[in-house]
Design a protein around this motif. Structure first.
Motif, mmCIF file in Angstrom:
data_model
loop_
_atom_site.group_PDB
_atom_site.id
_atom_site.type_symbol
_atom_site.label_atom_id
_atom_site.label_comp_id
_atom_site.label_asym_id
_atom_site.label_seq_id
_atom_site.Cartn_x
_atom_site.Cartn_y
_atom_site.Cartn_z
ATOM 1 N N TYR A 17 47.145 32.404 32.063
ATOM 2 C CA TYR A 17 48.232 33.248 31.583
ATOM 3 C C TYR A 17 48.697 34.166 32.700
ATOM 4 O O TYR A 17 47.953 34.993 33.193
ATOM 5 C CB TYR A 17 47.777 34.081 30.386
ATOM 6 N N SER A 21 55.280 34.709 34.671
ATOM 7 C CA SER A 21 55.988 33.548 34.123
ATOM 8 C C SER A 21 56.834 33.906 32.900
ATOM 9 O O SER A 21 57.551 33.063 32.384
ATOM 10 C CB SER A 21 54.984 32.447 33.756
ATOM 11 N N TRP A 47 50.842 34.347 25.823
ATOM 12 C CA TRP A 47 50.817 33.174 24.944
ATOM 13 C C TRP A 47 51.919 33.228 23.890
ATOM 14 O O TRP A 47 52.410 32.200 23.446
ATOM 15 C CB TRP A 47 49.455 33.042 24.259
ATOM 16 N N GLU A 50 55.115 31.325 24.978
ATOM 17 C CA GLU A 50 55.042 29.915 25.323
ATOM 18 C C GLU A 50 55.501 29.080 24.137
ATOM 19 O O GLU A 50 54.831 29.025 23.109
ATOM 20 C CB GLU A 50 53.610 29.527 25.696
ATOM 21 N N LYS A 52 55.478 25.946 23.522
ATOM 22 C CA LYS A 52 54.596 24.862 23.056
ATOM 23 C C LYS A 52 53.427 25.408 22.235
ATOM 24 O O LYS A 52 52.896 24.710 21.374
ATOM 25 C CB LYS A 52 54.083 24.036 24.227
#
Length: 110
Positions: A17, A21, A47, A50, A52
């Motif tokens: 993580y 990003s 997280w 994200e 996905k």
């Protein structure tokens, strides 16, 4: 008794993580930095951004709004079918029933 056959999940390593990003978290990090502050736990929020793992905002909204819609519609159809089959609700549609129009109660009151 059941045996333990391994971990039911895998915990990702913390190094996977990266705050860098996620643009939103970079903004938070920079805003804190301007005030001379640091959040050592900011990485724990990566997280959530994200797609996905957590989905997009739109996918979460769709899930929230439409979860159970199919089951609810099927329950509605089943209720209507049962009411129709049992004759529930027939004859209650504005024909004046139960509004003092019975003739047997007017004896002697002319």
């Amino acid at each position: 008794m059941g045996g333990h056959h391994g971990e039911p999940y895998t915990v990702p390593h913390a190094s996977t993580y990266k705050v860098e990003s996620v643009p939103q978290l970079v903004e938070v990090k920079e805003a804190l930095g301007r005030q001379g502050l640091k959040d050592p736990w900011l990485r724990n929020e990566v997280w959530r951004y994200e797609p996905k793992a957590f989905g997009t905002h739109r996918s979460r909204l769709n899930t929230f709004l439409f979860r159970g819609l199919g089951v609810g519609f099927c329950a509605f159809l089943a209720t209507v079918a049962v009411e129709y089959a049992l004759g529930i609700g027939k004859g209650q549609g504005g024909h004046g029933h139960g509004h003092g129009h019975e003739e047997h109660g007017d004896k002697g009151h002319h």
